[in-house]
Enzyme design. Structure first.
Site, PDB file in Angstrom:
ATOM      1  N   SER A  87     -63.917 -18.588 -47.568  1.00 57.47           N
ATOM      2  CA  SER A  87     -63.613 -19.877 -48.186  1.00 57.47           C
ATOM      3  C   SER A  87     -64.841 -20.435 -48.901  1.00 57.47           C
ATOM      4  O   SER A  87     -65.387 -19.818 -49.800  1.00 57.47           O
ATOM      5  CB  SER A  87     -63.065 -20.848 -47.141  1.00 57.47           C
ATOM      6  N   ASP A 102     -62.596 -24.179 -54.690  1.00 60.19           N
ATOM      7  CA  ASP A 102     -63.572 -23.387 -53.942  1.00 60.19           C
ATOM      8  C   ASP A 102     -63.312 -21.896 -54.171  1.00 60.19           C
ATOM      9  O   ASP A 102     -62.353 -21.525 -54.867  1.00 60.19           O
ATOM     10  CB  ASP A 102     -63.557 -23.780 -52.456  1.00 60.19           C
ATOM     11  N   ASP A 114     -61.968 -19.294 -52.718  1.00 65.79           N
ATOM     12  CA  ASP A 114     -60.656 -18.677 -52.529  1.00 65.79           C
ATOM     13  C   ASP A 114     -59.518 -19.589 -52.961  1.00 65.79           C
ATOM     14  O   ASP A 114     -58.353 -19.302 -52.700  1.00 65.79           O
ATOM     15  CB  ASP A 114     -60.463 -18.208 -51.087  1.00 65.79           C
ATOM     16  N   ASP A 130     -58.262 -22.459 -52.109  1.00 64.03           N
ATOM     17  CA  ASP A 130     -57.338 -23.181 -51.233  1.00 64.03           C
ATOM     18  C   ASP A 130     -57.733 -24.655 -51.112  1.00 64.03           C
ATOM     19  O   ASP A 130     -56.960 -25.475 -50.611  1.00 64.03           O
ATOM     20  CB  ASP A 130     -57.213 -22.528 -49.854  1.00 64.03           C
TER      21      ASP A 130
END
Length: 565
Positions: free
Chosen positions: A145, A301, A303, A305
């Site tokens: 993340s 960010d 990834d 999410d």
């Protein structure tokens, strides 16, 4: 096993990866060796996450293989049907992400379980969507993340497309614990796996299906979006293509991408942290927005999410909305548009975490929408979505957490920054047509429900000593509960380790005060941090900020006192 025995076991393994062996042999600090081998990486609120490197407490091909072997055994225990469904694997832009994805796929293949592996990096929410779209038994996302560049991670998703919740996670962990040696987990050679139909590369067909579902969330005509000027940054991550595609399809023709942050970069070289919660991450985007006269800035960010949004405040300067503020704005916008259309269900529900602002609950109540609280971690929100989808008892409308995670359409079962970017842009365009900025729209909410202020304070406490310190802090507050802080009397203390309010047990304390303020404290499940969440409410900004600062001052004074060893 003593950490020294684990070190020796690795060094004696003849087929140990050469780079990992070299790294291990160059370590002379005994504390460093202990930190790498005193434990194994475990699943927290968001899966397995750690620093890349040699060791059982590090992310490397062997810890990935062990985790995947445990997952494979769990799937095989479910029977032949689960085995046939296979597993989807996606990965982000981080160091060794493609390699870890391939290792996971080849472990599954060795177990006779088909792996559907994305051809290149994809956002976490698309992995969640792909699990549901393909009907697989599980999903794996290789990502850390928004963590620093030295980290990577491994998230497991169930057949519903959500991160595995407590019961399933425990079952998978039990199987991982039965893997005797991470170094000797067998994998199938790539060409053999492909020839056997156990390793399939996927891509564009999933993208198209995902984007089609995204377009179904639109709440206003395409032509209403044309005048909004957007600066967008993917912060070197996976959001670039899917976010730009959906914005283009919905008529946002004035989108400028921060060029230096457009391409994937595992070192995130232009930012101190690739985290939209960190305001410094928007420095380059703000500079471009000032120069071009943009209306809003959005940043996802690595990834994709989580998303942060920046808008002009009362002074005309660009200011980053907090996760709580953006969540409140999105919720109010979505419910208001549904009410206008006449499709606001009577059994509608909004789901948030116990450390998320109460402003959202007040907004939901005004529209006759119930608020459900869950533990921290979006998997708990997804678990409630699943329950309501199966029972038909309630209709999910919106889910969010203070840490910049939002979900509108439940065709994904994890927070989705692509969805959130799309709806945030549409919302900004809607308010612009009324002559309002997002900050002015937020001020309207404060005028109606009170000015809400929140702040997160994180203490980083690394290694064995850090874990001891975190435990001591929690023990101190449990043994000697606060009676007052910031000059305000405590109304109630909630200890979630007791399994209260119908929630699973969790190492979280929350204090509620007589004036509506509150704070919560919890050790992170994925990082060496202990987190403090502070919230206040007042008739105006000055009153709310004063209450928040007084509360924070008194609490942190206790936490940082020398009496906590």
């Amino acid at each position: 096993m003593d950490y020294r025995q684990a070190v020796d076991r690795w060094l004696k393994f003849q087929d140990l990866d050469r780079d990992l062996r070299r790294e291990l042999e160059e370590i002379t600090d005994e504390k460093e060796l202990e930190d790498r081998f005193y434990t194994s990486l475990t699943f927290g609120t968001a899966g397995m996450r750690g620093i890349i490197g040699a060791g059982t407490n590090r992310m490397n091909r062997y810890t990935v293989r062990k985790a995947t072997q445990g997952l494979a055994r769990f799937i095989l225990n479910q029977g032949e049907e689960a085995k046939k469904k296979g597993v989807v694997i996606a990965y982000d832009c981080r160091h060794q992400s493609p390699e870890f994805a391939r290792e996971a796929g080849l472990v599954l293949a060795q177990n006779g379980i088909k792996a559907y592996v994305f051809a290149e990096l994809r956002p976490t929410p698309e992995l969640s969507f792909a699990v549901r779209h393909l009907g697989t038994a599980a999903g794996i996302m290789i990502t850390a993340s928004h963590n620093p560049p030295e980290y990577n991670g491994y998230k497991v998703y169930g057949s519903d497309g959500a991160q595995i919740a407590t019961d399933l996670a425990n079952a998978v962990l039990e199987e991982i614990g039965r893997v005797p040696d991470e170094l000797t987990v067998p994998i199938m050679p790539l060409e053999e796996a492909r020839a056997a139909g156990l390793f399939e590369v996927i891509g564009e067909e999933i993208d198209d299906a995902y984007q089609e579902r995204l377009r179904s969330l639109a709440m206003q005509p395409v032509q209403n979006n044309r005048d909004l000027k957007i600066v967008y940054t993917p912060l070197h991550g996976t959001g670039n293509k899917p976010v730009r595609r959906i914005l283009r399809d919905l008529g946002f023709g004035q989108v400028q991408v921060v060029e230096q942050q457009e391409k994937p970069d595992p070192d995130f070289s232009t930012v101190r942290s690739p985290n939209p919660e960190e305001h410094e991450a928007f420095a380059q985007a703000i500079e471009i927005a000032e120069r071009t006269g943009a209306d809003i800035i959005m940043g996802t960010d690595p990834d994709a999410d989580r998303v942060g949004v920046v808008a002009r405040d009362e002074t005309g300067k660009f200011s980053v909305l907090t996760g709580n503020q953006l969540g409140a704005l999105l919720l109010d916008y979505l419910l208001a548009r549904r009410k206008e259309r006449g499709n606001l269900p009577e059994n509608g529900v909004m789901i948030k975490t116990i450390v998320t602002s109460e402003l959202g609950a007040k907004i939901a109540a005004r529209y006759g929408v119930e608020t459900i609280n869950t533990l921290t971690g979006f998997k708990f929100i997804a678990d409630r979505i699943k329950q309501y989808a199966e029972s038909g008892e309630k209709t999910f409308l919106f889910g969010y957490e203070e840490s910049y995670g939002y979900l509108i359409g439940d065709f994904c079962r994890d927070k989705d920054a692509v969805q959130a970017c799309m709806v945030a842009a549409e919302m900004a365009a809607y308010y612009k047509r009324q002559g309002l900025t997002l900050y002015q729209a937020l001020r309207r909410l404060f005028d109606r429900y009170g000015t809400h202020q929140e702040e997160l304070v994180s203490l980083t406490l690394k290694g064995v000593d850090g874990i001891k310190r975190m435990r001591a802090i929690m023990e101190r507050l449990r043994r000697f509960p606060l009676r007052e802080a910031g000059g305000i009397t405590v109304r109630e203390q909630k200890d979630y380790s007791r399994g209260i309010e119908g929630l699973p047990k969790a190492d979280v304390l929350k204090y509620l005060f007589e004036d509506g303020s509150w704070f919560a404290i919890r050790p992170s499940g994925t990082e060496p941090k202990i987190k403090f969440y502070f919230a206040s409410v007042g008739e105006n900004g000055e009153e709310a900020r004063t209450r928040l600062e007084n509360l924070k001052r008194d609490v942190m004074k206790i936490v940082q006192s020398e009496e906590i060893a």
